[in-house]
Each structure stands twice: as structure tokens, then as C-alpha cells.
Write an enzyme that holds these catalytic residues in place. Structure first.
Site, PDB file in Angstrom:
ATOM      1  N   LYS A   1     -90.432   3.158 -66.655  1.00 43.64           N
ATOM      2  CA  LYS A   1     -91.242   2.845 -67.820  1.00 43.64           C
ATOM      3  C   LYS A   1     -90.934   1.854 -68.727  1.00 43.64           C
ATOM      4  CE  LYS A   1     -93.231   7.589 -68.278  1.00 43.64           C
ATOM      5  NZ  LYS A   1     -93.505   8.688 -69.069  1.00 43.64           N
TER       6      LYS A   1
ATOM      7  N   ASP B   1     -99.325   7.947 -72.690  1.00 45.93           N
ATOM      8  CA  ASP B   1     -98.470   9.107 -73.106  1.00 45.93           C
ATOM      9  C   ASP B   1     -98.643   9.350 -74.521  1.00 45.93           C
ATOM     10  OD1 ASP B   1     -96.963   9.592 -70.850  1.00 45.93           O
ATOM     11  OD2 ASP B   1     -95.278   8.316 -71.395  1.00 45.93           O
TER      12      ASP B   1
END
Ligand code: ATR
Length: 526
Positions: free
Chosen positions: A309, A346
Site C-alpha cells: 500500500k 480505506d
């Protein structure tokens, strides 16, 4: 009556065959045919793996009954030798005789390994070919190399199909296979795929590249090759029969990736919203391999998961300011100009489930943890105007995050000074997997809501403690689905079918939990 094969018929065969051939195994002829009976309920194309039988020569009459009963079903007879990855230990002559009997029993295709073909008398092989279409096959259990050279060697043996199955150790190996199929499928009827966990994309996308069909297992646990997926998964999850040149490719990249629920969630959403797209799992052992694959296969969107990420950021052409601030990207879009853009959904995964339950501006939220997941939570909640407190095992990390996000940090010892929070978010990894630990003790859970970001297991120790105290629990699966929903919206411009996504995610988790419990019970019995 079984369909007759003659020398002209095989040329039309590739056009008529279904896209998925289901490999059927059994330890004796009765079991083999019983399994075939079960498989034909959903499939019109089977492979009888005769080498799995304790007496491969004994199946002919049962297969004949089967083919007469199902004249519309296509079937391949395979009696793979040990050297070719199968179980047959007899001679080349015995192998050809078994295949010949299977052809006489109504199998329209027979599979012969290149090694057998090279040892057999050409006349014997061609005689077999008058009874059934010949699939000449080659297997490499280590790598995906020198495909042109292999095809050249194979083409010396006249056959109706050339099947090349290699092993992917990188994602780029799939690219090699697919380019090979694209280049040569106009001259030969090819079947090509890569085995191994990293080769799964070739099983799904190989058809698009020119493979006449692909193989699948009948049931989980009955794979006849490493990385083989079930026919049901290929059909209902990947909608393999509908893939065409216009199908957009999406995927989730990470390491490990085998247990990701994203393919089932995203493919369900794509199907529900009638998007011509497919979503695959990309097991990327390195970012360099992933980027090479992304460049070669026109991937429209990527979900990025652990451990890439943060590292993906430097490979992107642009990111929005929110993503740059968090320093992590979980969503990549390839724009029309070919450039890669990064987003972080997210935060939506955290903020949306909370917004459905309470007003976030001025809500008092305690975030446990200061890693990647916590950063998304803290920045997302601050953006919505919440009063955010960070508690982390390592104080320096919580101080640093608090400074960056203009939030507050607290020490565990000071927690008792706070009467109550509106929400506690667990963004630590404590409680994941088989762990029975919790990041807080019972009397520290003073809040109206507990948002557990862990979804596996669905019931962490923290959740159990919170429920016992009457705290309303928001399970991690909601975060997983909401961040996926936002990705879907970014990629397709359509609203995500949230309820359906949540339903399949819950179902998949229930199945996984049940399978684990079953495996544990079976382990204890042994
Ligand atoms: P992620 O990207 O999933 O957030 P991470 O960046 O590795 O993963 O962060 C893990 C978080 O869980 C960290 O806040 C970590 O605390 P430290 O900063 O002290 O490492 C927290 N964590 C992990 N194991 C823990 C444990 N046993 N007790 C308390 N906190 C723990």
C-alpha cells in the site's frame, strides 16, 4: 449415441467445445462415472482422468454407458504417465491402448503427452487419431520458458490440439503465456495455461488470449493440477463464458493473496451491475513483477493490499491529496491516457459504516493503533470533523500520527480518565487469525460503538468483550465491503450494489469459518 469423429470433424471441434473442461477423477470406474454424472449437471465438457483409477483399463464399459446416456457431452480421455505429472505407470503401448478403448467408448478427444507421442509409433498415434481428436500435451512443472521452441517440437507430431501447460512463478509468466497464445492461436488450436497459485490469471484470461478452452476441477480438493480452480468458481465468480476482448480486467494485488475475499465481492458487484469486467487475484511476490504485469495486461483497476500500500505510491503517475497525506494507496485506476492514478478508499471503509449510525462531526473517537489502517481512520475521521484520540502500543508512533493529523494521542494509563467515547476503532492487528488477544481489557471498552477493523475471524475477543458490555459492534466485514464499494464506484462510475456485496462477503466468511472448524475437527479425529 456418441458423436462420431473422423478426420475432417476435428477441424470444427474447437468451435463447438464449451470453454471449460471439468477434470473428473475417481479411484475406480464406478466413482469416476458417478462424479461425471454429478459434473454433467452443470457442464457439457469433461475430462476422464483414467490414470487416477487403480485399473485404468477397466473403465471402458462404464464410460461407454455414460457417453451413450449423454450424447451431447464432450469428453476427453487422459491417462497421464507419471513422468508427465500423472499416475499411470504402464508402458506407452498400454497407455495408447487404454486411450483407444476410451475413444471406442465414445470419448471424442484423447490426450497424449508429447513424451509419449515421441516414443510411440507414428502409425499407432495416427490410428488413434482416426477415432478421436488428438490433444498433444506438454507440461512444465517448474517454469514458463521457451514456449515457441516447445510448440515447434510439438508441431512435428500431427495433432488436433496442442496443449501447453507451464508453471508460473511470477505474474509476468502469465503475460508470457498470454502473448504466446495471442501470437500462435491463429495457426494452431491451442490450449494454454500456467499452473501454480500465481498462474490463476492465465486460467481466467487465457481464453481471451486464444486458448480454445481451459481446465477446472469438479470440486474443491479434487484439483488435477496446482492452482486449478473449480468449474463453479470459473463460471459463477469469473463468468468465464462471457469474457471477450472488451472485458475490462481488474484485480487485487498483494502477498499473500489466496484468502482475499475481494474477487468474490467484486465479481458479484460487476455481474449485478452488468459491467463487462472480471476481477482476479494477483499474487505479487514483488512490486516490480506486479508493475511489469500491469503494463503488459491492460488492467483497468487494481486493489492494492498488504504489503504494497505504501510502496506502490512511487510507481503511480498521480495521487489525490488525501491519499498522499495518508501515505498509502489501496486503489489504482488506469486512465484513458494509460496513466496510473492512486486513491485511498480505506477511509470510506471506516467513515461510511459510522456515518450510517451516528453523526461524525464532534463525535469523540478513540483509534487504537498507529499503522497504515489507523492512518486511514484518523485522517478520514478528522476530515469529517470528529474529535480523534490515538492510543498505540508504541507511544512515539501515536505522537507522530497525532501531529500529522492534528489529532490527540493518549497513553494507556490515562484511558481511565475518559468517561466514555462515542466510538472505539480497533486499527491494530491484535486479535487477527488465531489470536485470542485483545488490544483493550474489558473495563477499558467504554463507548457506544466498537468498530473492529479485523474481519477474520469475524468474532474477535474484543468483539465478544464489547458485546458483553452492551456496546454496539460494527464488524470488520463492513469496512471491507465499503472500501470495495468505493473502489467499484471509482472504476465504473456506477453506484455499488452494497447489500449484495455484503451478503456474499458474509456468506464467504461463514463458509471459511465452517471449513476451518471442519478441518480442525478432522485433524483432532486423526
Ligand atoms: P496495518 O497496515 O494493518 O495498520 P501495521 O502498519 O503493521 O498494520 O500496524 C499494526 C498496528 O498494530 C500498529 O499500531 C501496532 O503497534 P506498534 O506501533 O506498537 O507496532 C499494533 N500492534 C501490533 N501488534 C500489537 C500488540 N501485540 N499489541 C498492541 N498493538 C499491536
Amino acid at each position: 449415441m456418441a458423436i462420431a469423429i473422423n478426420n475432417t470433424f476435428p477441424r470444427l471441434l474447437p468451435l463447438r467445445l464449451p470453454k471449460v473442461c471439468v477434470a473428473v477423477t475417481g479411484s475406480d470406474a464406478t466413482e469416476l462415472v458417478d462424479k461425471a454424472e454429478a459434473a454433467v449437471r452443470d457442464s457439457g465438457f469433461l475430462e476422464f482422468r483414467l490414470d487416477y483409477l487403480s485399473r485404468p483399463a477397466s473403465a471402458a464399459s462404464k464410460i461407454k454407458n455414460f457417453t451413450e446416456l449423454h450424447p451431447q457431452v464432450f469428453s476427453v480421455a487422459t491417462c497421464r504417465r507419471k513422468a508427465g505429472g500423472g499416475r499411470f505407470q504402464g508402458s506407452v503401448a498400454a497407455q495408447l491402448q487404454i486411450l483407444s478403448r476410451a475413444a471406442n467408448s465414445g470419448c471424442q478427444l484423447v490426450d497424449v503427452e508429447l513424451e509419449t507421442a515421441e516414443r510411440a509409433k507414428p502409425a499407432a498415434l495416427q490410428k488413434l487419431r482416426t477415432r478421436a481428436a488428438l490433444i498433444l500435451s506438454y507440461h512444465d512443472f517448474r517454469s514458463s520458458k521457451k514456449l515457441e521452441g516447445i510448440l515447434e517440437r510439438m508441431a512435428r507430431v500431427p495433432a488436433d490440439f496442442y496443449k501447453i501447460v507451464t508453471t508460473a512463478t511470477t505474474l509476468s509468466d502469465n503475460v508470457t503465456m498470454m502473448k504466446f497464445l495471442e501470437q500462435h492461436s491463429d495457426r494452431h488450436s491451442l490450449i494454454g495455461l500456467c499452473m501454480g497459485e500465481q498462474g490463476i490469471i492465465s486460467r481466467v484470461l487465457g481464453l481471451r488470449a486464444g486458448s480454445v478452452f481451459t481446465f477446472a476441477s469438479a470440486n474443491p480438493g479434487e484439483e488435477t493440477g496446482p492452482g486449478q480452480v473449480t468449474a463453479q468458481e470459473l463460471r459463477s465468480t469469473y463468468r468465464i463464458e462471457n469474457l471477450d476482448a472488451a472485458t475490462r480486467v481488474y484485480g487485487v494485488a498483494g502477498d499473500p493473496i489466496a484468502h482475499s475475499l475481494s474477487p468474490i465481492i467484486m465479481n458479484t458487484a460487476l455481474r449485478r451491475e452488468n459491467v463487462n469486467g472480471v476481477y482476479v487475484a494477483l499474487h505479487a511476490k514483488s512490486l516490480a513483477d506486479l508493475m511489469a504485469c500491469v503494463r503488459e495486461i491492460p488492467i483497468h483497476g487494481l486493489s492494492i493490499t498488504m504489503p504494497y500500500k505504501e510502496a506502490i505510491l512511487e510507481h503511480l503517475d498521480n495521487t489525490d491529496s488525501h491519499t498522499a497525506q495518508i501515505g498509502a494507496c489501496n486503489t489504482v485506476v488506469r486512465a484513458q491516457d494509460g496513466k496510473l492514478y492512486g486513491f485511498n478508499t480505506d477511509t470510506s471503509g471506516i467513515v461510511r459504516p459510522l456515518e450510517q449510525r451516528l453523526s461524525l462531526p464532534a463525535a469523540k473517537v478513540l483509534v487504537l493503533g498507529a499503522g497504515g489502517a489507523a492512518r486511514a481512520a484518523v485522517f478520514g475521521l478528522k476530515e469529517r470533523g470528529s474529535e480523534v484520540y490515538i492510543l498505540n502500543r508504541t507511544l512515539a508512533a501515536s505522537q507522530k500520527l497525532a501531529r500529522a493529523a492534528r489529532a490527540r494521542f493518549i497513553k494507556r494509563a490515562d484511558l481511565k480518565k475518559f468517561t466514555s467515547f462515542d466510538v472505539i476503532v480497533n486499527a491494530t492487528s491484535v486479535g487477527m487469525g488465531n489470536s485470542k488477544d485483545a488490544p483493550l481489557s474489558d473495563n477499558e471498552i467504554n463507548a457506544r460503538f466498537l468498530f473492529e477493523m479485523i474481519y477474520d475471524p469475524p468474532e474477535t475477543r474484543l468483539i465478544q468483550m464489547a458485546r458483553a458490555r452492551g456496546v454496539e459492534v460494527i464488524p470488520g466485514i463492513e469496512m471491507l465491503v465499503q472500501q470495495a464499494a468505493r473502489q467499484f464506484e471509482i472504476w465504473t462510475g456506477k453506484p455499488a450494489p452494497l447489500d449484495e456485496m455484503l451478503r456474499v462477503a458474509r456468506l464467504a466468511m461463514q463458509e471459511r469459518t465452517a471449513r476451518k472448524a471442519w478441518a480442525k475437527a478432522a485433524g483432532k479425529k486423526k
